[in-house]
Design an enzyme around this catalytic site. Structure first.
Site, mmCIF file in Angstrom:
data_model
loop_
_atom_site.group_PDB
_atom_site.id
_atom_site.type_symbol
_atom_site.label_atom_id
_atom_site.label_comp_id
_atom_site.label_asym_id
_atom_site.label_seq_id
_atom_site.Cartn_x
_atom_site.Cartn_y
_atom_site.Cartn_z
ATOM 1 N N GLU A 1 0.801 -1.231 0.000
ATOM 2 C CA GLU A 1 0.000 0.000 0.000
ATOM 3 C C GLU A 1 0.834 1.282 0.000
ATOM 4 O O GLU A 1 0.265 2.373 0.029
ATOM 5 C CB GLU A 1 -0.963 -0.021 1.186
ATOM 6 C CG GLU A 1 -2.042 -1.081 1.016
ATOM 7 C CD GLU A 1 -2.868 -1.306 2.269
ATOM 8 O OE1 GLU A 1 -3.939 -1.907 2.157
ATOM 9 O OE2 GLU A 1 -2.426 -0.885 3.368
ATOM 10 N N GLU B 1 0.517 -5.646 14.991
ATOM 11 C CA GLU B 1 0.566 -5.656 13.522
ATOM 12 C C GLU B 1 1.993 -5.532 13.017
ATOM 13 O O GLU B 1 2.429 -6.269 12.134
ATOM 14 C CB GLU B 1 -0.293 -4.538 12.949
ATOM 15 C CG GLU B 1 -0.250 -4.483 11.427
ATOM 16 C CD GLU B 1 -1.153 -3.420 10.832
ATOM 17 O OE1 GLU B 1 -1.382 -3.460 9.613
ATOM 18 O OE2 GLU B 1 -1.624 -2.549 11.589
#
Length: 670
Positions: free
Chosen positions: A462, A605
């Site tokens: 991304e 994460e």
């Protein structure tokens, strides 16, 4: 209802060990002062987050109950009204972290129970456990045991907490009789701030039959009073339930009914039923011999995925499961590419629920395709309960990260391949796969040389926004279209020739040395997360070993080491299949060790993150083991086991309960 309530000492619970498999089932801590990131207990409907302070439950999270995150904001999953807020006083003083000793907590993954024990100023020994009941998925249970070391007076209160996401809270008491014993139910109901969701939380204390403790309602709380002499023990439970108008027409009364049911059923029976269901779930397990640290971490990953979903719920798993409001509780590609594959191997019913989630939101996907000028279905990058795009408007991932639609189509085809359920394919799978193929045909652009491009996308990486011919996006389109052709043939349907034409001519760009470019103009810059390497696994578009290795070597040092945890699991799968067990293990631990947080080893994460539990990373970790080290693979005809290498120090890997036939697969160190 059982006539007696027998409470096992939690001191015993915290050290119970099964003779053959105690390793890897329990994670314990005695460090009450260090950094602390909680481990959730969840039922697939609610997640309860115990904390380190005595009797603290920091939050309760709801699955797929959304409000806006502000006026005109995007949807955000709601925290529940918290009915598990015990305050315990001894001789008028509240037990707090700074006045207890011998503090100890254990997460028992086999039984899905979070236990705490401590001593209080040489006056009492205290133990309690917390469960999100698998058998009553909207309810939780706290069992408490207090042993007097001197004559003491105990006072217990339960005061529900209403998060600031609600308005118009009302707390009220209902007094009933259960088999002649008075029962006081405390109920708090409120409405979410922006979308008027109704949430109701009820709770009640349960005492052993004929206990002489006093129970009284006082204001907005229920209280217990008890005198204990030295050596005497006192046990009690708190049952709480949270219901919403998403799942119940009358959540206010339903939360009461749930509590009453639990009281009548009896605490012992509730625990037995909870443990029986978890025992059944754990028939699908991963056993690693020779690496206790990996065993515990892998089982924690499984535990968090199993906790976050239920068979037949028609719900899916958000990136942080039921442990937080991370990413607003939305559903991303994290489901189909990362978490769904392990569930497909280990629990078909849970995997089916994840597919059902998408089927139930097909109309919204059709509208999104139409609104953006495409055919077929176009799934949102971030899905909430309505299935509409819920991505914040400042993020271009919402409008342009289109691989999500193909990811869902691949998941549907893999469900058929795993189950070989032709009826499901004809009635559910193929209609979805067809509409996804139609989307890609309308999304692709034909070039002058006869090839096709997919332009202006956000990559799986991304960091790359607005690029042309992203390798993973194009790879997903190719696989989606080829699967559509195969599915049509199986269903006896004709399919447009354009499907196979586009699939064969979508551009995948390469450097001069044959390394695949992440996108047409890619220049070697750093990337957020794995992209090109997904073409070898799971897409299986790159199959030559030298090409796979070439892409692995090139992109390994391009990935942001603080990026999402799951990238290196893809490297682990491929190195294991290249028979490089040592390198595969290096990649495997890189995918979770830097992300582990104390004291339970929950993973964030990214490395150095603080947002547990990252269930997406758990999905990647499990694929490294299932599909990499054990070599399991889905084919058009079902499961096969391909050659692969174990880490050098692993003696044996066993995976039980695999596929519809619940088979066992092993890999032994050679």
């Amino acid at each position: 209802m059982k006539k007696t309530l027998l409470f096992l000492s939690l001191f015993i619970q915290s050290i119970i060990a099964f003779a053959d498999d105690s390793v890897g089932w329990q994670i314990s801590t005695s460090d009450k002062g260090g950094d602390y990131y909680g481990a959730v207990v969840a039922s697939g409907r609610i997640g309860i987050l115990p904390w380190r302070e005595p009797f603290s439950v920091r939050d309760v999270f709801l699955n797929h109950v959304f409000d806006a995150d502000g006026k005109n904001g995007v949807s955000r999953v709601l925290r529940a009204i918290n009915p598990f807020q015990l305050q315990v006083y001894i001789d008028g003083r509240c037990m707090e972290l700074n006045n207890v000793d011998d503090w100890h907590q254990t997460l028992d993954m086999r039984h899905a129970v979070h236990s705490t024990s401590f001593s209080y100023q040489n006056r009492a020994k205290v133990a309690y456990d917390v469960r999100a009941l698998r058998n009553m998925p909207y309810a939780g249970l706290i069992n408490v045991s207090i042993e007097a070391l001197d004559d003491i007076v105990i006072n217990v209160r339960n005061v529900p907490v209403v998060p600031n996401e609600y308005q118009q809270p009302v707390t009220e008491m209902q007094n009933i009789n259960v088999e002649g014993t008075p029962l006081s139910i405390m109920r708090t109901r409120a409405y979410s701030l922006y979308r008027n969701n109704e949430v109701s939380a009820s709770s009640a204390f349960v005492l052993p039959k004929n206990d002489d403790a006093g129970v009284a309602a006082s204001g907005n709380s229920v209280e217990i009073y008890k005198h204990l002499t030295k050596g005497e023990k006192f046990t009690f439970s708190l049952i709480g339930s949270i219901c919403t108008n998403r799942d119940f027409i009358d959540p206010c009364n339903e939360s009461n009914r749930q509590v009453i049911y639990g009281v009548y059923e009896g605490v012992d029976q509730l625990v037995r039923a909870h443990e029986a269901l978890w025992n059944d779930i754990w028939k699908s397990d991963i056993i690693i011999e020779g690496d206790d640290e990996a065993q515990t971490s892998v089982r924690l990953a499984l535990y968090n995925l199993y906790s976050s979903i239920r068979a037949n719920s028609r719900l899916s798993i958000p990136p942080f499961g039921l442990s937080s409001q991370g990413y607003n509780g939305h559903i991303f590609w994290d489901t189909e590419i990362w978490m769904y594959p392990p569930m497909l191997f280990l629990n078909n019913d849970m995997a089916k629920s994840m597919m059902d989630y998408r089927f139930d939101r097909l109309d919204a996907a059709r509208k999104k395709a139409e609104a953006n000028g495409y055919m077929g279905v176009m799934f949102p990058w971030e899905s909430d309960d309505a299935g509409e795009e819920a991505c914040p408007t400042w993020a271009l991932t919402g409008p342009f990260e289109h691989h999500i639609t193909g990811d869902i189509g691949i998941a549907a085809w893999n469900y058929y391949c795993m189950t070989q359920d032709r009826k499901w394919l004809e009635q559910k799978g193929y209609p979805l796969i067809k509409e996804i193929a139609d989307f890609w045909i309308s999304r692709a652009t034909k070039n002058a040389d006869g090839t096709y491009s997919i332009n202006n996308v956000v990559c799986a990486d991304e960091y790359a926004i607005g690029v042309d011919d992203n390798a993973f996006t194009n790879g997903v389109a190719i696989v989606s279209l080829r699967n559509a052709c195969k599915a049509a043939a199986l269903c006896g349907m004709k399919y447009p020739k354009i499907w196979s034409e586009v699939a064969d001519k979508i551009s995948i760009h390469r450097f001069d040395d044959g390394v695949i470019k992440e996108y047409e103009d890619y220049d070697g810059r750093g990337i957020k997360q794995v992209d090109v390497n997904l073409l070898a696994y799971p897409l299986q578009l790159v199959t030559d070993a030298s090409d796979i290795k070439k892409n692995l070597v090139y992109y390994e040092d391009k990935i942001d080491k603080n990026g999402p945890a799951m990238s290196f699991s893809i490297f682990a799968v491929q190195y294991a299949r290249l028979m490089q067990g040592k390198k595969a293990y290096e990649m495997f631990v890189q995918g979770y060790r830097p992300n582990k947080l104390p004291p339970f080893g929950v993973i964030s994460e990214g490395a150095g993150g603080t947002n547990p539990y990252f269930t997406t990373g758990a999905g990647g970790m499990l694929q490294a083991v299932i599909n990499g080290f054990c070599g399991l693979e889905i084919t058009d005809k079902g499961i096969r086991q391909v050659p692969s290498a174990l880490p050098p120090h692993w003696k044996k890997l066993t995976i039980t309960g695999v596929g519809p036939d619940k088979k066992t697969y092993t890999r032994v160190q050679k």
